[in-house]
Motif scaffolding. Structure first.
Motif, PDB file in Angstrom:
ATOM      1  N   THR A 131       0.847  -1.186   0.000  1.00  0.00           N
ATOM      2  CA  THR A 131       0.000   0.000   0.000  1.00  0.00           C
ATOM      3  C   THR A 131       0.885   1.239   0.000  1.00  0.00           C
ATOM      4  O   THR A 131       1.806   1.350   0.808  1.00  0.00           O
TER       5      THR A 131
ATOM      6  N   TRP B 248      -6.514   1.634  -7.051  1.00  0.00           N
ATOM      7  CA  TRP B 248      -6.336   2.914  -6.373  1.00  0.00           C
ATOM      8  C   TRP B 248      -7.670   3.430  -5.863  1.00  0.00           C
ATOM      9  O   TRP B 248      -8.726   3.090  -6.392  1.00  0.00           O
TER      10      TRP B 248
ATOM     11  N   LEU C 134      -4.176   9.890  -2.901  1.00  0.00           N
ATOM     12  CA  LEU C 134      -4.612   8.594  -3.388  1.00  0.00           C
ATOM     13  C   LEU C 134      -3.934   7.487  -2.610  1.00  0.00           C
ATOM     14  O   LEU C 134      -2.781   7.612  -2.205  1.00  0.00           O
ATOM     15  N   ARG C 135      -4.655   6.384  -2.433  1.00  0.00           N
ATOM     16  CA  ARG C 135      -4.047   5.158  -1.930  1.00  0.00           C
ATOM     17  C   ARG C 135      -3.890   4.252  -3.151  1.00  0.00           C
ATOM     18  O   ARG C 135      -4.837   4.050  -3.907  1.00  0.00           O
ATOM     19  N   ALA C 136      -2.700   3.744  -3.355  1.00  0.00           N
ATOM     20  CA  ALA C 136      -2.419   2.878  -4.500  1.00  0.00           C
ATOM     21  C   ALA C 136      -1.938   1.532  -3.999  1.00  0.00           C
ATOM     22  O   ALA C 136      -1.078   1.458  -3.118  1.00  0.00           O
TER      23      ALA C 136
ATOM     24  N   ARG D 187     -13.194   3.153  -7.078  1.00  0.00           N
ATOM     25  CA  ARG D 187     -12.093   2.195  -7.053  1.00  0.00           C
ATOM     26  C   ARG D 187     -11.937   1.625  -8.453  1.00  0.00           C
ATOM     27  O   ARG D 187     -12.900   1.208  -9.075  1.00  0.00           O
TER      28      ARG D 187
ATOM     29  N   LEU E 160      -0.057   7.048 -12.837  1.00  0.00           N
ATOM     30  CA  LEU E 160      -0.718   8.271 -12.397  1.00  0.00           C
ATOM     31  C   LEU E 160      -0.420   9.430 -13.334  1.00  0.00           C
ATOM     32  O   LEU E 160      -1.307  10.223 -13.657  1.00  0.00           O
TER      33      LEU E 160
ATOM     34  N   ILE F  40       3.531   2.979 -10.320  1.00  0.00           N
ATOM     35  CA  ILE F  40       2.553   3.939  -9.805  1.00  0.00           C
ATOM     36  C   ILE F  40       2.797   5.315 -10.406  1.00  0.00           C
ATOM     37  O   ILE F  40       1.868   5.991 -10.846  1.00  0.00           O
TER      38      ILE F  40
ATOM     39  N   THR G 121      -2.689  -1.538 -11.032  1.00  0.00           N
ATOM     40  CA  THR G 121      -2.714  -0.903  -9.722  1.00  0.00           C
ATOM     41  C   THR G 121      -4.160  -0.632  -9.342  1.00  0.00           C
ATOM     42  O   THR G 121      -4.908  -0.067 -10.135  1.00  0.00           O
TER      43      THR G 121
END
Length: 162
Positions: free
Chosen positions: A18, A62, A75-77, A44, A91, A87, A60
């Motif tokens: 994470t 996210w 963001l959580r990836a 999501r 992005l 990532i 990924t």
């Protein structure tokens, strides 16, 4: 034996990673409203990147954790695959360059360092038990979140948005 076990876990994608990324959204959108409407409306998502049949799979998951000022979002990836710079590249391709990323993102004028943080890593210990290694967001990361008006909650460990 432990190193071989962990290496095999990474190779077979049994390690969950994470990351948190503070991004600047620069991709134009046709819809009115929030700067991150086009991402929030998709919620999501699994992102798969390929280039004209070249390269390998890069996926990924996210989630948007919070929206800030100046078209920023946290963001959580969670990378499913493990490609170099995965990532950051994905992005950037979505118009969401990571602040402080001089190679793919918003550069040093937005943050003094890359605003991508490896938050936790979960895998099976060689003895069979599950283990998670976690690193709370560092003070300098929290300071940049504050600068862009992104709430950090009561703890430096950002709550999971599910």
């Amino acid at each position: 034996p432990a190193a071989a076990h962990i290496s095999e876990a990474f190779g077979t994608r049994r390690v969950r990673k994470t990351y948190f990324a503070l991004v600047e959204i620069t991709q134009p959108i046709a819809r009115s409203g929030s700067a991150v409407d086009h991402l929030i409306s998709r919620g999501r998502n699994t992102f798969v990147a390929t280039s004209h049949g070249q390269g390998g799979e890069a996926r990924t998951d996210w989630t948007i954790m919070a929206e800030g000022t100046a078209s920023t979002a946290l963001l959580r990836a969670r990378p499913v695959t493990g490609r170099m710079h995965q990532i950051r590249v994905q992005l950037s391709a979505m118009g969401c360059g990571i602040l402080g990323d001089q190679l793919y993102g918003a550069g040093s004028e937005k943050a003094s360092r890359l605003m991508l943080h490896a938050f936790d890593l979960s895998l099976q210990h060689p003895d069979g038990s599950d283990m998670t290694l976690a690193a709370p967001l560092p003070d300098d990361f929290l300071a940049v979140l504050d600068e862009y008006g992104i709430p950090t909650g009561a703890s430096p460990a950002m709550p999971a948005a599910e």
